[in-house]
Write an enzyme that holds these catalytic residues in place. Sequence first.
Site, short mmCIF file in Angstrom:
data_model
loop_
_atom_site.label_atom_id
_atom_site.label_comp_id
_atom_site.label_asym_id
_atom_site.label_seq_id
_atom_site.Cartn_x
_atom_site.Cartn_y
_atom_site.Cartn_z
N LEU A 207 0.31 4.68 3.54
CA LEU A 207 1.76 4.52 4.22
C LEU A 207 1.41 4.19 5.61
CD1 LEU A 207 3.38 7.74 2.76
CD2 LEU A 207 3.85 5.25 1.78
N HIS A 208 2.27 3.07 6.30
CA HIS A 208 2.25 3.13 7.70
C HIS A 208 3.39 2.21 8.21
CE1 HIS A 208 0.76 -1.15 6.11
NE2 HIS A 208 1.24 -1.55 7.44
#
Length: 357
Positions: free
Chosen positions: A200-201
């Site tokens: 996740l970013h």
Amino acid sequence: MRIVHMVGARPNFMKAAPVMQALAESGQTRQILVHSGQHYDFNMSDVFFQELGIPAPDLNLQVGSGSHAQQTAAIMKLFEPVVLEQRPDLVLVYGDVNSTLAAALVCAKLLVPIGHVEAGLRSFDRTMPEEVNRILTDQVSDFLFTPSRDGDRNLTHEGVAPEKIHLVGNVMIDTLIRMLPKSQEHSMRDLPERYAVVTLHRPCNVDDLAWLGAMIQTLQDVSHDIQVLFPIHPRTRQRLAEAGLGNGQDNGLRLLKPLSYLEFLALESRATVVITDSGGIQEETTYLGVPCLTVRENTERPATVEAGTNVLVGRSLDRIRSEIARILAGNTKQGEVPPLWDGCAARRIAEIITTRC
Ligand code: UD1
């Protein structure tokens, strides 16, 4: 023929590698590689050059981090004199990061031809910085190399002349096909037979700390049923620390440093499920036939949902839980590999460039 490549952020490197190699094999080009320095940590940049056999950049602009305006402006300011000095016949830009748009804008003003690799993708969500970068880069590009038919349709709809659009396939998959056998030597120790991989970013997921906390809680719940491995992007690591959620051992998740290309591919190729908000990982899991849950409301890569193994779960924790339960019960979505994701996309690009440029 003199070609300048601009790369800057992690997802650019695996796209540029096969194109540079195919152009080198054509024997008709002098290639100059410019790194903007948008990503600068060893494990966000150098390790990809090593593993993918990309030559060291001829020039690193070392712009580092900053707001979107600061980063884009800094790249433009430093890249303009490079283009003026090198006078390339073509500048190739990749994907949808700030380095892509900055280089394209510089060339458009200097009337230097631009080739955009991975053109035409649209999420139709302008709150994503990448969507703005895609639209604007495509508008000023001369060669638009698309990975899938939806890209051609989007560009035609936006008024791009058909002779500029070239459906070539997916260069990211070129690299995956080349590296998959080697990646299998990089298996991690202590891996259970079944595990989930999380990445996740995106700002929409990690900059909202309440939502990030709720997702971590959901992943902790999931980790009772299946081990969860979470290689953490620097942006996400900062946000987890801000939210007091950074201690992986305490929260049941296995938090890892950002992995190299080969390490990640090894992990991804054997995963039971991948949970992500990345663009490239949606494509890789589709090629690998690995179930993928994308934590976004939309995707600029619809072929991964229509043909592939990808499922958009949106901002719904219930949906993440129910889809994982479905996959653990063995009820997985069967997928197909989209046309032209065949390992030959870069060769098609090189052929077009060397015959038409
Ligand atoms: C960028 C791209 C995104 C891509 C992602 C892949 C844009 C607008 N976004 O997002 O499309 O999916 O790369 O990783 O171009 N940082 C480090 N070390 C690094 C690089 C970044 O610590 O080597 C930290 C910095 O604190 C920085 C933050 O990560 O402020 C975000 O980096 P940035 O390049 O702004 O965007 P990404 O989130 O990496």
